[in-house]
Enzyme design. Structure first.
Site, PDB file in Angstrom:
ATOM      1  N   ASP A   1      45.543  45.946  33.001  1.00 11.12           N
ATOM      2  CA  ASP A   1      44.154  46.397  32.896  1.00 11.12           C
ATOM      3  C   ASP A   1      43.381  45.879  34.108  1.00 11.12           C
ATOM      4  OD1 ASP A   1      42.236  47.398  30.282  1.00 11.12           O
ATOM      5  OD2 ASP A   1      41.233  46.452  31.998  1.00 11.12           O
TER       6      ASP A   1
ATOM      7  N   ASN B   1      41.081  51.348  20.623  1.00 13.09           N
ATOM      8  CA  ASN B   1      39.691  51.709  20.391  1.00 13.09           C
ATOM      9  C   ASN B   1      39.611  53.210  20.110  1.00 13.09           C
ATOM     10  OD1 ASN B   1      38.428  49.162  20.802  1.00 13.09           O
ATOM     11  ND2 ASN B   1      38.700  49.387  23.006  1.00 13.09           N
TER      12      ASN B   1
ATOM     13  N   THR C   1      36.215  53.770  26.326  1.00 15.48           N
ATOM     14  CA  THR C   1      35.633  54.248  27.586  1.00 15.48           C
ATOM     15  C   THR C   1      36.531  55.260  28.288  1.00 15.48           C
ATOM     16  OG1 THR C   1      36.567  52.355  28.770  1.00 15.48           O
ATOM     17  CG2 THR C   1      34.288  52.155  28.005  1.00 15.48           C
TER      18      THR C   1
ATOM     19  N   HIS D   1      45.269  54.988  24.291  1.00 17.09           N
ATOM     20  CA  HIS D   1      46.067  53.909  24.886  1.00 17.09           C
ATOM     21  C   HIS D   1      46.034  52.700  23.972  1.00 17.09           C
ATOM     22  CE1 HIS D   1      41.900  53.750  26.236  1.00 17.09           C
ATOM     23  NE2 HIS D   1      42.014  52.432  26.221  1.00 17.09           N
TER      24      HIS D   1
END
Ligand code: AMP
Ligand code: ZN
Length: 112
Positions: free
Chosen positions: A31, A87, A95, A100
């Site tokens: 990330d 999420n 976002t 993922h």
């Protein structure tokens, strides 16, 4: 349809990433804005925006990815424990609208 999302571009090599694993079905990258000492993201190849849009096949792939992660703890640097996180949507703060799995570890993680 050609997808222009950031993860599709990473998949195609149009945006650089630190890739730890890649096969036809998914890849694992670092990330760019780590929230833990180890913060990776596992990205299925197919562009599916949200987990609630997953097909049965897609859901099976998520299970397969989780199994793979558990077998790659050493190389991912998460042998002392890790957290997997997805999420979904605005309230969760998603976002990038390409489903993922976050992989967090490498240190004692904060409680929820
Ligand atoms: P989410 O908030 O669940 O949609 O997670 C998106 C994640 O993608 C965030 O943790 C971002 O830091 C990460 N991210 C965005 N762009 C990139 C990039 N180019 N390379 C690696 N990670 C990225
Ligand atoms: Zn995408």
């Amino acid at each position: 349809m050609v997808e222009e999302c950031v993860f599709c571009k990473i998949r195609k090599g149009e945006i650089p990433s630190t890739t730890l694993y890649k096969d036809d079905e998914f890849m694992i990258i670092k990330d760019i804005n780590p929230q833990a000492k180890v913060h990776l993201i596992a990205i299925p190849t197919d562009h599916v925006p949200y987990i609630d849009m997953m097909t049965q096949e897609g859901t099976a792939l998520l299970g397969k990815i989780m199994g793979k992660i558990s077998h790659m703890q050493e190389e991912l640097g998460i042998t002392e424990g890790y957290r997997l996180l997805i999420n979904q949507g605005e309230n969760a703060g998603q976002t990038v609208n390409h489903l993922h799995i976050h992989i967090l570890g490498g240190e004692k993680l904060k409680d929820f």
